[in-house]
Scaffold this motif. Structure first.
Motif, short mmCIF file in Angstrom:
data_model
loop_
_atom_site.label_atom_id
_atom_site.label_comp_id
_atom_site.label_asym_id
_atom_site.label_seq_id
_atom_site.Cartn_x
_atom_site.Cartn_y
_atom_site.Cartn_z
N LYS A 320 33.21 54.03 70.70
CA LYS A 320 32.26 55.09 71.01
C LYS A 320 32.32 55.46 72.49
CE LYS A 320 27.37 56.37 70.65
NZ LYS A 320 27.27 56.85 72.05
N ALA A 321 32.48 54.45 73.36
CA ALA A 321 32.52 54.71 74.80
C ALA A 321 33.66 55.67 75.14
CB ALA A 321 32.69 53.40 75.56
N GLU A 322 34.80 55.46 74.50
CA GLU A 322 35.95 56.33 74.77
C GLU A 322 35.71 57.73 74.24
OE1 GLU A 322 40.85 56.29 74.37
OE2 GLU A 322 39.62 54.76 73.37
N LYS A 323 35.13 57.83 73.05
CA LYS A 323 34.80 59.15 72.50
C LYS A 323 33.84 59.90 73.42
CE LYS A 323 35.26 57.86 67.58
NZ LYS A 323 36.26 58.87 67.17
N ASP A 324 32.81 59.19 73.90
CA ASP A 324 31.83 59.82 74.79
C ASP A 324 32.47 60.29 76.09
OD1 ASP A 324 29.85 59.41 72.94
OD2 ASP A 324 29.02 57.62 73.92
N PHE A 325 33.39 59.49 76.60
CA PHE A 325 34.09 59.84 77.84
C PHE A 325 34.86 61.14 77.66
CE2 PHE A 325 37.34 59.63 81.08
CZ PHE A 325 36.70 59.03 82.17
N TYR A 326 35.59 61.28 76.56
CA TYR A 326 36.37 62.49 76.31
C TYR A 326 35.46 63.68 76.03
CZ TYR A 326 40.25 59.17 75.84
OH TYR A 326 41.18 58.17 76.06
N ARG A 327 34.34 63.44 75.35
CA ARG A 327 33.38 64.54 75.12
C ARG A 327 32.83 65.06 76.44
NH1 ARG A 327 31.30 61.06 70.67
NH2 ARG A 327 32.10 61.91 68.71
N GLN A 328 32.57 64.13 77.35
CA GLN A 328 32.08 64.53 78.65
C GLN A 328 33.12 65.38 79.38
OE1 GLN A 328 29.13 64.15 79.61
NE2 GLN A 328 29.16 64.60 81.78
N TRP A 329 34.37 64.99 79.31
CA TRP A 329 35.46 65.74 79.93
C TRP A 329 35.52 67.16 79.35
CZ3 TRP A 329 38.47 62.77 83.44
CH2 TRP A 329 39.53 63.44 84.05
N ARG A 330 35.34 67.25 78.04
CA ARG A 330 35.38 68.56 77.37
C ARG A 330 34.18 69.40 77.78
NH1 ARG A 330 34.96 68.39 71.03
NH2 ARG A 330 32.85 67.77 71.64
N ASP A 331 32.98 68.79 77.80
CA ASP A 331 31.77 69.55 78.13
C ASP A 331 31.81 70.08 79.56
OD1 ASP A 331 30.87 68.99 75.60
OD2 ASP A 331 29.48 67.40 76.23
N VAL A 332 32.28 69.26 80.48
CA VAL A 332 32.32 69.70 81.89
C VAL A 332 33.37 70.79 82.07
CG1 VAL A 332 32.84 68.98 84.25
CG2 VAL A 332 31.42 67.53 82.80
N SER A 333 34.54 70.62 81.50
CA SER A 333 35.59 71.64 81.63
C SER A 333 35.17 72.95 80.96
CB SER A 333 36.90 71.14 81.05
OG SER A 333 36.77 70.82 79.67
N ALA A 334 34.30 72.88 79.95
CA ALA A 334 33.85 74.09 79.26
C ALA A 334 33.05 75.01 80.18
CB ALA A 334 33.00 73.71 78.05
N GLN A 335 32.57 74.49 81.31
CA GLN A 335 31.81 75.33 82.23
C GLN A 335 32.68 76.45 82.81
OE1 GLN A 335 29.39 73.13 85.10
NE2 GLN A 335 29.39 71.37 83.74
N TRP A 336 34.00 76.24 82.83
CA TRP A 336 34.89 77.30 83.32
C TRP A 336 34.97 78.47 82.35
CZ3 TRP A 336 38.11 72.57 84.57
CH2 TRP A 336 38.03 72.26 85.94
N LEU A 337 34.54 78.26 81.13
CA LEU A 337 34.59 79.32 80.13
C LEU A 337 33.34 80.18 80.14
CD1 LEU A 337 36.08 77.27 77.14
CD2 LEU A 337 37.31 78.70 78.80
N GLU A 338 32.33 79.75 80.90
CA GLU A 338 31.10 80.52 80.99
C GLU A 338 31.30 81.72 81.91
OE1 GLU A 338 28.10 77.83 82.30
OE2 GLU A 338 28.40 76.44 80.62
#
Length: 444
Positions: A320-338
């Motif tokens: 789960k820790a690894e999944k959460d880490f990658y989700r965080q990477w995705r969520d933060v990078s998604a800010q460039w799409l705003e």
């Protein structure tokens, strides 16, 4: 410098100790209040049954967040808790009343040096004048601390704090006064005698900058940096804290400036952070300004391609820790799409309230006072210590600061550097409004 949009995870200290016993990787969880909750080990870790520790333990059972604030406000001392609460009451009253001459700020950000040994590709140092020129003398720093008596000091700016030869003495001065401390470092100077002194006076929050998880990406972004030596320095200070050889109740966090050059470092970064003993939190902040540094921002199609990779990585991850880490990477990078970040700025001028000029100030190495660290290099210099009336108090209540606060209230969209800032303190003011009966009356 501190980020306006930092999203991060933290490791619970007790859980980390249990995981070490089991030889397992600790899981990541959301952190809050700049990791203040992790600092609840202040004093209690030494097994001292003081009145302050007992009070914190009781409050923590009711509300961990409130207990974190007690630690931050009291400096771990019952004798100073009431006085500091009364001071915060006065500051809160001034914020709510929009008093143009509020009490002294409870927070300071001080650039103790503008000298840096690296040339990071995303840093805007090159856009500012007179860099690599000054380090604030200990005497000047002590005078500001004495004049303001802040509750919290963040020693961050456009220089590398540990280049300042008096940094350890500055930390010691603050800690003797029960003032909470923090600063970032690029890790170059955590070595030899500097490392030993830092361990003794470790700030409440030490932020380690890691903008690449491989030698290639790190050194391409942090020009002149030596990846292997810097990571070894980080390992050394983390090991000293894990072994109980540093100042107690501290937090060590990692911050990564996400950009094109490290966009695909998510797997390597997860392994690297996991290999650093006792890291409390990991945060990502996207590089989100244009101009000369627009090349560091990935194009939308690059971000979308990254997200496809991350979806696969999340599905394949076993922990789960690894999944959460990658989700965080995705969520933060998604800010460039705003839309607001498409060109590095908000499209519409902000009319939201900001309370920063009522409780905080930024002082650069040249002793210039600004309302906020994001206004450096602008026309919003409120004064220079030693030149404009002498001390901080004269500047804080002077004509320029009063005019700035008045314009912040009535015409924020007209303020250069403030009009596109996303800060919105409407919720803070709404909370203070509910507490109005407990706050001082507005000046007539």
């Amino acid at each position: 410098m501190a980020s306006k949009n930092t999203s991060s995870y933290r490791v619970d200290a007790a859980e980390h100790r249990r995981a070490e016993t089991r030889d397992e990787r600790p899981s990541f969880r959301q952190f809050n209040l700049a990791d203040a909750e992790a600092s609840l080990s202040f004093g209690a870790a030494a097994g001292r049954f003081t009145a302050m520790n007992i009070l914190i333990a009781m409050v923590r059972r009711l509300d961990p967040s409130l207990a974190s604030w007690l630690v931050a406000l009291s400096g771990g001392r019952m004798s100073s808790l009431f006085a500091r609460l009364m001071r915060l009451r006065r500051v809160a009253g001034a914020m709510l009343a929009r008093d143009l001459t509020p009490p002294p700020p409870v927070k300071l950000q001080v650039e103790t040096t503008d000298v840096c040994n690296l040339r990071c590709v995303h840093c805007k140092r090159d856009k500012l004048d007179e860099m690599n020129t000054l380090t604030m003398p200990l005497e000047s720093f002590a005078r500001v601390v004495s004049d303001v008596a802040p509750l919290y000091v963040n020693m961050a700016g456009f220089g590398e704090p540990l280049i300042d030869r008096t940094m350890i003495s500055k930390l010691a001065l603050l800690h003797r006064r029960g003032i909470r401390t923090s600063f970032p470092t690029n890790g170059t100077y955590i070595r030899r005698l500097k490392r030993e002194g830092l361990a003794v006076e470790l700030p409440d929050v030490l932020q380690l900058s890691i903008d690449g998880a491989t030698k290639e990406s790190f050194e391409a972004i942090r020009k002149l940096g030596d990846f292997d030596k810097i990571i070894d320095n980080y390992r050394a200070i983390c090991a000293l804290r894990a072994e109980g050889k540093t100042r107690r109740g501290t937090v060590i966090r990692v911050l990564c400036a996400l950009q094109r050059g490290n966009l695909h470092d998510y797997r390597a970064m997860y392994r690297l952070i996991g290999s650093l003993r006792g890291i409390d939190s990991f945060g990502l902040v996207p590089v989100s300004f244009g101009g000369a540094n627009a090349a560091q921002m990935p194009a939308p199609e690059e971000v979308l391609a990254l997200h496809r990779e991350l979806d696969v990585a999340i599905a394949e991850a076993q922990e789960k820790a690894e999944k959460d880490f990658y989700r965080q990477w995705r969520d933060v990078s998604a800010q460039w799409l705003e839309p607001k970040n498409a060109n590095g700025r908000n499209p519409e001028p902000s009319r939201a309230p900001c309370t920063v000029p009522w409780f905080s100030a930024y002082i650069d190495a040249k002793k210039r006072v600004y309302p906020c660290c994001y206004l450096t290099g602008s026309q919003h210099v409120m004064g220079t210590l030693g030149e404009d009336g002498g001390g901080f108090g004269e500047i804080w209540t002077g004509a320029r600061y009063r005019a700035f606060r008045a314009e912040m209230i009535s015409a924020r969209p007209a303020l250069a550097g403030c009009r596109t800032c996303p800060r919105n303190d409407a919720r803070v003011l709404s909370t203070l409004e509910k507490l109005r009966p407990l706050l001082p009356r507005a000046k007539s």
